[in-house]
Motif scaffolding. Structure first.
Motif, PDB file in Angstrom:
ATOM      1  N   LEU A   1       9.719   8.427  -9.182  1.00  0.00           N
ATOM      2  CA  LEU A   1      10.207   9.108 -10.383  1.00  0.00           C
ATOM      3  C   LEU A   1      11.603   8.575 -10.684  1.00  0.00           C
ATOM      4  CD1 LEU A   1       9.029  11.519 -11.968  1.00  0.00           C
ATOM      5  CD2 LEU A   1      10.535  12.973 -10.672  1.00  0.00           C
ATOM      6  N   PRO A   2      11.945   8.299 -11.956  1.00  0.00           N
ATOM      7  CA  PRO A   2      13.313   7.893 -12.233  1.00  0.00           C
ATOM      8  C   PRO A   2      14.276   8.963 -11.736  1.00  0.00           C
ATOM      9  CG  PRO A   2      11.956   7.763 -14.214  1.00  0.00           C
ATOM     10  CD  PRO A   2      11.136   8.415 -13.160  1.00  0.00           C
TER      11      PRO A   2
ATOM     12  N   ILE B   1      13.586   3.976  -9.785  1.00  0.00           N
ATOM     13  CA  ILE B   1      12.775   3.092 -10.620  1.00  0.00           C
ATOM     14  C   ILE B   1      11.920   2.161  -9.770  1.00  0.00           C
ATOM     15  CG2 ILE B   1      12.912   1.262 -12.342  1.00  0.00           C
ATOM     16  CD1 ILE B   1      15.414   2.584 -13.375  1.00  0.00           C
TER      17      ILE B   1
ATOM     18  N   LEU C   1       8.811   3.781  -8.679  1.00  0.00           N
ATOM     19  CA  LEU C   1       7.868   3.911  -9.789  1.00  0.00           C
ATOM     20  C   LEU C   1       7.125   2.602 -10.020  1.00  0.00           C
ATOM     21  CD1 LEU C   1       6.767   5.427 -12.245  1.00  0.00           C
ATOM     22  CD2 LEU C   1       8.700   4.575 -13.525  1.00  0.00           C
ATOM     23  N   PHE C   2       7.873   1.489 -10.079  1.00  0.00           N
ATOM     24  CA  PHE C   2       7.205   0.238 -10.421  1.00  0.00           C
ATOM     25  C   PHE C   2       6.382  -0.305  -9.264  1.00  0.00           C
ATOM     26  CE2 PHE C   2      10.289  -0.136 -14.018  1.00  0.00           C
ATOM     27  CZ  PHE C   2       9.313   0.012 -14.976  1.00  0.00           C
TER      28      PHE C   2
ATOM     29  N   SER D   1      16.351  -0.982  -7.926  1.00  0.00           N
ATOM     30  CA  SER D   1      15.985  -0.209  -9.112  1.00  0.00           C
ATOM     31  C   SER D   1      16.489  -0.891 -10.376  1.00  0.00           C
ATOM     32  CB  SER D   1      16.551   1.208  -9.031  1.00  0.00           C
ATOM     33  OG  SER D   1      15.832   1.932  -8.081  1.00  0.00           O
ATOM     34  N   GLY D   2      17.637  -1.550 -10.254  1.00  0.00           N
ATOM     35  CA  GLY D   2      18.143  -2.258 -11.417  1.00  0.00           C
ATOM     36  C   GLY D   2      17.402  -3.552 -11.661  1.00  0.00           C
TER      37      GLY D   2
ATOM     38  N   PRO E   1      14.036  -4.761 -10.310  1.00  0.00           N
ATOM     39  CA  PRO E   1      12.817  -4.640  -9.501  1.00  0.00           C
ATOM     40  C   PRO E   1      12.140  -5.979  -9.256  1.00  0.00           C
ATOM     41  CG  PRO E   1      12.806  -3.089 -11.334  1.00  0.00           C
ATOM     42  CD  PRO E   1      13.941  -4.023 -11.574  1.00  0.00           C
TER      43      PRO E   1
END
Lengths: 537, 503
Positions: free
Chosen positions: B405-406, B409, B412-413, B488-489, B491
């Motif tokens: 969940l953001p 990130i 999530l990906f 997260s920045g 991925p």
């Protein structure tokens, strides 16, 4: 303004609130320390959201209104080549009004919080969460990549959860070693409402993610513009049906569509004023925007298949919302004013969904208009109810009105007048914003798109029209109970509208009147874009 | 690679085998040095181990081209037992990085564990884990797997006089030995049927196996996979995990959940995708069913953990790691359905890298909380934000990454990659089951996250004074958080494995 400037403005619009959120967590720089740290950080919130509002106005000013169907100010960068995810931003006639509305409402909320900080933990976290929320919503309306859309869609959940759970509730923080039983119960009610909000939305969005992935993998791209241009030609009929079912479920929870709305009244009742304003004014719009931006153009066959069901659920939502409000507005039912407005939102969003379900330019334009109108009017109403609660300490209608009525006209005439204004705008009085959207949505269902059953849509239209009558009934009932009545012997003169409240509310009032008197401004903007999205080219 | 002599003598590319070798040598050195250092200087052993891990990590740098191999047959087909390709390097990076974080987690409470033995066991196990992804024949594979597990039993039972710890070690030992026995039987069947141990040759032999040996070959393949399922705690062979994790010292549990799992998975990938490639139609569906079962069992059990129970935090992490192992199996199962398996393997590797970073981070914060709350309950995390704001923020980030969940990130990906590999292979039903599981997992991760920021218990009275966190622990948590945020920045850093071929 040329396209490059537009592009930078749009990128800044999404990035600035995020940077502002980080900035809010850092100590204030010398020279900007203000009276005390709390005041400094709240002022920081006002200035960042104000800058974002200015940017959005610049964006609107530089927008080429002659080509509102075309994506403008586009940025297209590769982000995750492995998944073919691109940072693709752009704005057209559908998203521009929503971006401006978001920026405006968030700014007003920050302004409101500056003067009247909701009870809760540090303002630092409040401002940071508010800004993350703004970035997420603006991102949702600005991105043109399915995965980024999902990311932005999810980004608002955590901040909204904390806004409800930490700053919401009865306004009486639980403190000391022996809080009352009552306060503890209220506390756990708020926690439950916030948790239910996030779980419902997450449940929907995981399903939506599967649908988005299905489209992306079958069509070979996540780019919304490319997918919309294809108009579903690369997706088989069954793929479209499965994808629309999955995506539609996620968006319908957010919108919310009856019967997936049950998280909404609790969340609204528990949320602080600013939370309610943003939830109703902006977050619900993300669901309907997704339907217009993703479902209609990308999977037209799937949309066509599900349109009658969507319309039916929408009409049930309209009637259900109105009936629930009627029940809550009755004397002795213990109805809560915030809860009542939340249920009225279910009804109003029903009109938006009905307009989308007609699949006609008229209906979809109406839906987009009703979207904006609902954001303005319900935002105003939640602000007003927040003010009433602040003055009376309760939004319970029975406590508020007693036997004779709260007599707001007598005790606080301007507040009463504004509340009556909000109510009549909400019930769709011609000449105010609430009228056009709902009228056009019903007009659209009078002539639904080819291939949709006309008799069914005529029935839906008749039922929706009956819903407007019910809406008028409960809203006027509320006005009668809250604004009118006997002042009684002990005439305590309540504080009327204060300076900052006037500043916060007047833009909403002005825009409601403006949109009501000059609907062409907005419809002219959305219409070409809607025709393109519907495949009319 | 230089040719030293003709005939059967194999040349050794020492640079290629440097990462596991350095670990093994440092392990022995630490064990010997333990004998000659006095009590006051024992902490130096820990730093020596950390230095060895860093050195082994640096030894990966010259191999980045991914084209080295060694221990090759000098006659016949070009079959090598040790290959340092990109797959190997990715897993070795994970293993060494994971062991380094584990070492940082353990530096501060050396007084509770015998230092010499602890560091020796940790490093030997890590050496085995680094060897495993590089091995390309069944014998090396089994040996490497045993080098990973044997020291682990001892690590689990290292807390002397702790009944729970010994019980955990025994459970772990018995299940693991069973797994090894079953696997060895399977390997011997496969060897009998194909006449070779080299994985590529096994694949060749299986597709040309004589008809009368087909049953033997199939049985061998199934038994080998069952052995791996045991080691990986795949349902229904998962029962030993929660007790083992809860009983083991916390850093060891972290190590098992990340490095042990990653090593096992790399072995499973090698065996299925390379060795048993002709049987893809058999192990594909089987792994799909196991994946569905594993994630459901793990997540439902994690959901049922009561926050007030003792050790519930580690138990929840243990069960959730079973659930995560189920997600890791999904692309692997999908690999059985498609001809080009690069994307699927890459998806597993990307997910494993993401999981390693954030899970170790979560264990790090758990180790921090354990210092002030010995019971290790989830309820102890209530209002952590008020006591340790940075630790609470870090844990929230790790949990949201695990949930996908953001702002997590990368989590999530990584899930998106796994989902898309399933949808790509036509495993729609598995994607739906995984979606349901993701929702269940969201519930318990979110409940925990919300607890971190909850209001302090009103009747709690005076809170315990906040003790300063040891520097090594802080460094471990910070490292995991920084890597998580960076991923997260961008991925693409780990997800690029999912777009190309690793072998």
């Amino acid at each position: 303004m040329n396209d490059t400037a537009l592009q930078y403005a749009l990128v800044a619009l999404v990035v600035l609130p995020l940077l502002g959120a980080i900035g809010a967590l850092l100590p204030a720089p010398p020279g900007l320390k203000g009276r005390d740290p709390d005041q400094a950080v709240l002022r920081h919130g006002v200035s960042v959201t104000g800058a974002v509002l200015l940017l959005s106005i610049m964006l609107a000013a530089g927008f080429d209104y002659g080509h509102s169907a075309r994506m403008q100010g586009t940025t297209d960068l590769s982000w995750i080549p492995a998944l073919h995810i691109r940072i693709h931003l752009g704005v057209d006639g559908v998203s521009l009004p929503l971006i401006v509305l978001t920026a405006l409402l968030t700014f007003l909320c920050a302004l409101h919080a500056y003067f009247k900080m909701p009870e809760g933990p540090t303002p630092k976290a409040f401002v940071a969460l508010l800004l993350v929320l703004e970035a997420g919503t603006l991102g949702t309306f600005a991105v043109l990549d399915l995965m980024l859309f999902f990311l932005a869609f999810e980004m608002v959940l955590i901040p909204m959860y904390f806004l409800i759970a930490r700053w919401g509730g009865e306004g009486s923080p639980v403190s000391g070693h022996h809080p009352s039983e009552e306060a503890l119960r209220a506390r756990s009610r708020v926690d439950r409402a916030a948790f239910r909000f996030i779980l419902y939305t997450l449940l929907g969005s995981v399903v939506m993610l599967l649908g988005l992935l299905l489209i992306g993998l079958k069509a070979g791209t996540f780019d919304m513009v490319a997918l919309a241009t294809d108009n579903g030609s690369k997706l088989s009929h069954s793929t479209q049906i499965i994808a629309v079912l999955a995506i539609g479920l996620g968006l319908a929870v957010k919108a919310p569509m009856w019967p997936l709305h049950s998280w909404l009244p609790d969340a609204h009742t528990a949320a602080p004023t600013t939370g309610s304003v943003l939830l109703a004014g902006v977050l619900l719009k993300m669901g309907t925007y997704g339907l217009v931006r993703i479902v209609l153009p990308i999977a037209p066959q799937g949309a066509h298949f599900f349109a009658p069901y969507l319309a039916a659920f929408a009409v049930v939502g309209i009637l259900y919302g109105s009936l629930a409000c009627l029940a809550l507005g009755r004397k002795g039912s213990g109805g809560d004013l915030k809860r009542l407005i939340a249920y009225s939102s279910v009804g109003h969003m029903g009109f938006v969904l009905l307009g989308i379900a007609t699949l006609t330019p008229t209906g979809v334009n109406g839906a987009l208009f009703a979207n904006i109108a609902h954001g303005l009017i319900t935002g105003l109403l939640f602000f007003l109810v927040g003010a009433v609660k602040e003055r009376y300490g309760s939004t319970d209608l029975d406590q508020l009105a007693g036997d004779g009525g709260a007599a707001l006209y007598g005790t606080a005439p301007r507040l009463g007048g504004l509340l009556a204004f909000g109510a009549v705008a909400s019930l769709g009085l011609p000449g105010l914003a609430g009228f056009w959207g709902e009228m056009l949505a019903m007009f659209g269902s009078f002539h639904p798109a080819a291939g949709l059953s006309r008799p069914a849509y005529l029935t839906f239209m008749a039922l929706a029209a009956f819903g407007t009558l019910l809406t008028a009934a409960y809203l006027l009932g509320v006005v009668r109970r809250v604004c009118m009545g006997d002042r009684g012997a002990e005439t305590v003169r309540l504080a009327d509208v204060r300076g900052f409240e006037f500043a916060t509310w007047s833009p909403l009032v002005a825009l409601t009147v403006l949109a009501g008197l000059w609907p062409a401004a907005l419809l002219g903007l959305t219409d070409p874009a809607v025709r393109t999205l519907l495949g009319g080219h | 690679m230089t040719e030293l002599a003709g005939g059967l003598v194999q040349s050794v590319d020492w640079l290629a085998v440097a990462p596991p070798t350095i670990l093994a040598v440092v392990a022995l050195a630490v064990l010997v040095a333990d004998l000659f250092t006095d009590e006051a200087r024992k902490p130096l052993l820990g730093w020596a181990a950390v230095g060895g891990l860093v050195l082994a990590g640096l030894a990966l740098l010259p191999l980045l081209n991914g084209d080295r191999s060694t221990f090759c047959l000098t006659t016949g087909a070009h079959n090598c037992s040790y290959v340092a390709d990109h797959f190997t390097l990715a897993i070795q990076l994970l293993v060494i990085g994971g062991a380094l974080l584990t070492a940082l987690l353990s530096l501060h409470n050396q007084d509770r564990l015998p230092p010499g033995e602890f560091w020796f066991l940790l490093l030997s196990s890590a050496a085995g884990a680094a060897l495993l992804p590089a091995s390309r024949d069944l014998a090396t594979l089994v040996v490497a797997l045993e080098v990973v597990s044997l020291p682990s039993f001892a690590l689990v039972g290292l807390r002397r006089g702790d009944r729970l710890s010994s019980e955990a070690a025994l459970k772990f030992f018995l299940s693991s030995v069973t797994a090894t026995a079953v696997m060895l039987l399977g390997v011997s069947f496969v060897y009998a049927a194909t006449g070779t141990l080299h994985l590529t040759a096994v694949a060749d032999g299986l597709s040309h196996a004589p008809a009368q040996l087909a049953t033997l070959a199939r049985t061998g393949a199934v038994l080998t996979l069952v052995g791996f399922a045991f080691k990986l705690a795949v349902a229904p062979f998962h029962f030993w995990v929660p007790d083992t994790y809860a009983g083991a010292p916390l850093p060891v549990a972290a190590y098992l959940s990340v490095v042990g799992k990653a090593a096992g998975f790399s072995g499973l990938i090698l065996v299925t995708v390379i060795g048993f490639r002709p049987y893809g139609d058999v192990w594909g569906p089987a792994l799909a069913v196991l994946a569905a079962l594993t994630m459901s069992v793990g997540n439902v059990a994690a959901l049922r953990q009561r926050p007030e129970q003792a050790r519930s935090a580690v138990r929840l992490l243990a069960w959730s790691s079973i659930g995560q192992a189920g997600y890791l199996l999904v692309p692997l199962a999908a690999a059985g359905y498609v001809s080009d398996q690069g994307h699927q393997i890459g998806a597993t590797v990307s997910y494993a890298l993401m999981y390693a970073v954030v899970n170790l981070g979560a264990f790090g914060v758990a180790a921090l909380v354990l210092r002030s709350h010995a019971l290790n309950r989830i309820a102890d995390y209530r209002a952590l934000y008020a006591r340790r704001p940075l630790a609470a923020l870090a844990l929230a980030f790790f949990l949201l990454c695990l949930a996908g969940l953001p702002p997590g990130i990368i989590g999530l990906f990584a899930k998106v990659v796994v989902f898309s590999s399933a949808v790509d292979a036509g495993l729609g039903w598995l994607a739906v089951i995984m979606a349901v599981n993701v929702v269940i997992a969201l519930y318990y991760y979110l409940r925990w996250t919300a607890l971190l920021f909850a209001r302090p218990e009103p009747a709690a009275g005076e809170a315990a004074p906040v003790v300063r966190a040891p520097a090594s622990l802080t460094a471990a948590i910070a490292a995991a958080a920084v890597v998580g945020v960076a991923l997260s920045g961008a991925p693409q850093l780990v997800l690029r494995f999912a777009s190309g071929s690793l072998f």
